[in-house]
Design a protein around this motif. Structure first.
Motif, PDB file in Angstrom:
ATOM      1  N   GLY A   1       0.769  -1.238   0.000  1.00 56.37           N
ATOM      2  CA  GLY A   1       0.000   0.000   0.000  1.00 56.37           C
ATOM      3  C   GLY A   1       0.798   1.284   0.000  1.00 56.37           C
ATOM      4  N   ALA A   2       2.106   1.219  -0.269  1.00 58.08           N
ATOM      5  CA  ALA A   2       2.906   2.445  -0.360  1.00 58.08           C
ATOM      6  C   ALA A   2       2.383   3.317  -1.492  1.00 58.08           C
ATOM      7  N   ASP A   3       2.431   4.619  -1.295  1.00 58.18           N
ATOM      8  CA  ASP A   3       1.958   5.578  -2.294  1.00 58.18           C
ATOM      9  C   ASP A   3       3.063   6.007  -3.252  1.00 58.18           C
ATOM     10  N   VAL A   4       4.313   5.862  -2.807  1.00 61.31           N
ATOM     11  CA  VAL A   4       5.467   6.410  -3.521  1.00 61.31           C
ATOM     12  C   VAL A   4       6.585   5.377  -3.506  1.00 61.31           C
ATOM     13  N   VAL A   5       7.369   5.338  -4.580  1.00 57.31           N
ATOM     14  CA  VAL A   5       8.522   4.447  -4.664  1.00 57.31           C
ATOM     15  C   VAL A   5       9.796   5.257  -4.461  1.00 57.31           C
ATOM     16  N   GLY A   6      10.669   4.772  -3.578  1.00 56.98           N
ATOM     17  CA  GLY A   6      11.897   5.492  -3.271  1.00 56.98           C
ATOM     18  C   GLY A   6      13.144   4.741  -3.678  1.00 56.98           C
ATOM     19  N   GLY A   7      14.289   5.350  -3.417  1.00 47.99           N
ATOM     20  CA  GLY A   7      15.579   4.742  -3.714  1.00 47.99           C
ATOM     21  C   GLY A   7      16.691   5.522  -3.056  1.00 47.99           C
ATOM     22  N   ILE A   8      17.902   4.994  -3.111  1.00 47.43           N
ATOM     23  CA  ILE A   8      19.062   5.669  -2.530  1.00 47.43           C
ATOM     24  C   ILE A   8      20.304   5.258  -3.333  1.00 47.43           C
ATOM     25  N   PRO A   9      20.376   5.681  -4.601  1.00 46.08           N
ATOM     26  CA  PRO A   9      21.424   5.187  -5.504  1.00 46.08           C
ATOM     27  C   PRO A   9      22.849   5.476  -5.054  1.00 46.08           C
ATOM     28  N   HIS A  10      23.084   6.578  -4.366  1.00 42.45           N
ATOM     29  CA  HIS A  10      24.440   6.909  -3.942  1.00 42.45           C
ATOM     30  C   HIS A  10      24.958   5.984  -2.840  1.00 42.45           C
ATOM     31  N   PHE A  11      24.063   5.195  -2.222  1.00 39.58           N
ATOM     32  CA  PHE A  11      24.483   4.271  -1.176  1.00 39.58           C
ATOM     33  C   PHE A  11      24.731   2.863  -1.726  1.00 39.58           C
ATOM     34  N   GLU A  12      24.369   2.637  -2.977  1.00 42.25           N
ATOM     35  CA  GLU A  12      24.647   1.332  -3.581  1.00 42.25           C
ATOM     36  C   GLU A  12      26.165   1.142  -3.679  1.00 42.25           C
ATOM     37  N   TYR A  13      26.601  -0.122  -3.741  1.00 46.81           N
ATOM     38  CA  TYR A  13      28.037  -0.419  -3.690  1.00 46.81           C
ATOM     39  C   TYR A  13      28.827   0.170  -4.843  1.00 46.81           C
ATOM     40  N   THR A  14      28.237   0.207  -6.030  1.00 40.42           N
ATOM     41  CA  THR A  14      28.946   0.713  -7.208  1.00 40.42           C
ATOM     42  C   THR A  14      28.047   1.671  -7.979  1.00 40.42           C
ATOM     43  N   ARG A  15      28.655   2.440  -8.860  1.00 38.21           N
ATOM     44  CA  ARG A  15      27.861   3.336  -9.697  1.00 38.21           C
ATOM     45  C   ARG A  15      26.899   2.539 -10.578  1.00 38.21           C
ATOM     46  N   ASP A  16      27.383   1.437 -11.115  1.00 34.67           N
ATOM     47  CA  ASP A  16      26.517   0.624 -11.973  1.00 34.67           C
ATOM     48  C   ASP A  16      25.278   0.158 -11.211  1.00 34.67           C
ATOM     49  N   LYS A  17      25.474  -0.272  -9.975  1.00 35.54           N
ATOM     50  CA  LYS A  17      24.323  -0.707  -9.184  1.00 35.54           C
ATOM     51  C   LYS A  17      23.408   0.472  -8.865  1.00 35.54           C
ATOM     52  N   GLY A  18      23.990   1.647  -8.667  1.00 34.58           N
ATOM     53  CA  GLY A  18      23.179   2.836  -8.430  1.00 34.58           C
ATOM     54  C   GLY A  18      22.296   3.158  -9.619  1.00 34.58           C
ATOM     55  N   VAL A  19      22.874   3.070 -10.820  1.00 34.19           N
ATOM     56  CA  VAL A  19      22.112   3.324 -12.044  1.00 34.19           C
ATOM     57  C   VAL A  19      21.010   2.286 -12.198  1.00 34.19           C
ATOM     58  N   GLU A  20      21.336   1.035 -11.947  1.00 34.25           N
ATOM     59  CA  GLU A  20      20.337  -0.034 -12.068  1.00 34.25           C
ATOM     60  C   GLU A  20      19.205   0.163 -11.065  1.00 34.25           C
ATOM     61  N   SER A  21      19.549   0.644  -9.874  1.00 29.08           N
ATOM     62  CA  SER A  21      18.513   0.863  -8.854  1.00 29.08           C
ATOM     63  C   SER A  21      17.535   1.944  -9.302  1.00 29.08           C
ATOM     64  N   VAL A  22      18.044   2.996  -9.933  1.00 29.03           N
ATOM     65  CA  VAL A  22      17.170   4.066 -10.434  1.00 29.03           C
ATOM     66  C   VAL A  22      16.241   3.527 -11.506  1.00 29.03           C
ATOM     67  N   LYS A  23      16.790   2.787 -12.441  1.00 28.93           N
ATOM     68  CA  LYS A  23      15.959   2.254 -13.531  1.00 28.93           C
ATOM     69  C   LYS A  23      14.907   1.290 -12.995  1.00 28.93           C
ATOM     70  N   TYR A  24      15.287   0.494 -11.991  1.00 29.94           N
ATOM     71  CA  TYR A  24      14.325  -0.464 -11.434  1.00 29.94           C
ATOM     72  C   TYR A  24      13.193   0.255 -10.707  1.00 29.94           C
ATOM     73  N   LEU A  25      13.529   1.244  -9.876  1.00 27.06           N
ATOM     74  CA  LEU A  25      12.488   1.904  -9.083  1.00 27.06           C
ATOM     75  C   LEU A  25      11.527   2.692  -9.977  1.00 27.06           C
ATOM     76  N   VAL A  26      12.042   3.275 -11.049  1.00 26.52           N
ATOM     77  CA  VAL A  26      11.164   4.002 -11.972  1.00 26.52           C
ATOM     78  C   VAL A  26      10.238   3.013 -12.691  1.00 26.52           C
ATOM     79  N   THR A  27      10.778   1.877 -13.087  1.00 24.03           N
ATOM     80  CA  THR A  27       9.959   0.844 -13.726  1.00 24.03           C
ATOM     81  C   THR A  27       8.873   0.349 -12.776  1.00 24.03           C
ATOM     82  N   LEU A  28       9.235   0.175 -11.517  1.00 19.58           N
ATOM     83  CA  LEU A  28       8.278  -0.279 -10.502  1.00 19.58           C
ATOM     84  C   LEU A  28       7.166   0.746 -10.312  1.00 19.58           C
ATOM     85  N   ALA A  29       7.548   2.022 -10.245  1.00 18.46           N
ATOM     86  CA  ALA A  29       6.546   3.086 -10.080  1.00 18.46           C
ATOM     87  C   ALA A  29       5.611   3.138 -11.274  1.00 18.46           C
TER      88      ALA A  29
END
Length: 421
Positions: free
Chosen positions: A179-207
């Protein structure tokens, strides 16, 4: 309900505001005698400012009032705060039911603080890097229980990452399904830049999949090479989701060079994303690795505002592992933010309440129900001030908070008697 002798933002004269069945029914310039009917509730604003309620667009209600449990954040850094919160999750030895009740107790106390300062719209983050979803369960219940006091949006927030936390993707989607209204993320805390980019793409797709808003803790660091904001802005631009997207913190922008920022702003403006700055939190957490000169650690608030993009201020924390202070008073945040950002010029002061009201409402995507306008919900506050400048200069408090035409908070004006010889 009828309010008389009220001032309105950006308009001259005194006004009468009428509310019927929980909505604004009439707003008129006051002239001559006021017509009343039997048993009508009359509120005399006494020439004070009547405006739409304050908005708290970024807070963590599942974290509030946990500072020092089990240890204090001794370095004052963002990353130790995350470490201390992870430590607390492992330290708490209670049943899931007791943990939910404890979270609700603390969140309810914070809600009372917020409501006492005229806040009626809140966006809170709930940590999804907890397989038991304690925060999500607690805040979903709180959202329903306090709906007569305020509207609450809940962000599914992966505090310890999406790609870098075990089952991070599944946990985030589970929170959205809960029931969350909003999808969040924290790309700068991911282990690598690549994982940060992937996290952004995933959360936007989920939203996009679940038709949710987006609010990302983005580049909350002094590192000028942290540039996930451009990734987020480009991703939502391509999908036409910019106005439903918020970039919170973006403090690395304060360390970007001007040449890069000039290029970046073109993308940001085109994307139409919203921004949130948490000035007291950022000035506390950032610049910790500097000697002198020390950076202020905030995003480019005046430049974002001057470029016509939407930005608002928020509290972020109330006495948790990241920030040991806070009392729910968003006027305190506004005061600090304008000082820190060098925004005490006449134009800024004359409309400064925008940063904790209408700009926040736009960020939360609730403008259709927000504002002192006929046929909109009769939600408003009366401030102990005549205009924006006076409210800021005196750190004025809300004297009255009305929701759907019913009073939910009253405060007696503060007075002081100065004795002289």
């Amino acid at each position: 309900m009828k309010v008389i002798n009220a001032r309105l933002r950006g308009r001259t004269g005194l006004f009468t505001i009428e509310c019927v069945q929980g909505k604004f029914s009439a707003i008129s310039l006051q002239e001559g005698l006021i017509h009343t009917v039997d048993n009508e509730q009359i509120i005399d604003a006494k020439q004070s400012l009547l405006m739409a309620p304050f908005v708290e667009p970024h807070i963590h209600l599942d974290y509030v009032l946990t500072a020092g449990e089990p240890e204090w954040n001794m370095t004052g850094t963002l990353f130790e705060g995350i470490e201390r919160w992870g430590q607390r999750k492992a330290w708490v030895q209670k049943s899931q039911t007791d943990q939910i009740q404890d979270t609700k107790r603390r969140a309810r106390e914070a809600v009372q603080m917020l409501a006492s300062h005229g806040i009626q719209y809140v966006r809170t983050h709930a940590d999804t890097t907890d397989p038991n979803m304690i925060g999500m369960q607690a805040l979903l219940e709180i959202k329903d229980e306090v709906k007569d006091l305020m509207d609450i949006q809940i962000v599914a927030f992966p505090q310890e990452g999406i790609e870098s936390f075990a089952n991070g993707r599944a946990l985030l989607e589970r929170a959205v399904q809960m029931g969350a209204d909003v999808v969040g993320g924290i790309p700068h805390f991911e282990y690598t830049r690549d994982k940060g980019v992937e996290s952004v793409k995933y959360l936007v797709t989920l939203a996009e999949k679940y038709d949710k808003l987006i609010d990302v803790h983005c580049d909350e660091t002094d590192d000028p090479n942290s540039r996930f904001l451009e990734v987020l802005a480009d991703e939502v631009l391509q999908r036409g989701m910019g106005e439903r997207t918020t970039a919170s913190h973006t403090t690395a922008m304060g360390s970007y060079d001007n040449a890069y920022c000039f290029k970046l702003f073109r993308l940001l403006k085109e994307s139409k994303i919203n921004f949130i700055s948490c000035p007291t939190e950022s000035i506390h957490l950032q610049g910790r690795y500097d000697t002198y000169p020390k950076r202020r650690g905030l995003t480019r608030v005046p430049e974002i505002d001057a470029a016509g993009m939407n930005i608002c201020f928020a509290q972020d924390s109330i006495r948790d592992p990241w920030y040991p202070m806070g009392n729910g008073n968003i006027m305190r945040i506004l005061d600090a933010g304008l000082h820190i950002c060098h925004m005490l010029g006449y134009q800024d002061l004359s409309r400064c309440l925008d940063f904790i009201s209408i700009n926040g409402a736009k960020t939360l995507n609730v403008l259709d129900q927000y504002g002192v306008e006929i046929d909109k919900p009769a939600n408003f506050i009366i401030l102990d001030a005549k205009n924006d400048y006076e409210a800021l200069a005196n750190q004025s408090k809300a004297l009255l908070s009305v929701r759907h035409g019913k009073i939910i908070m009253e405060r007696t004006p503060e007075t002081a008697c100065v004795l002289s010889e």
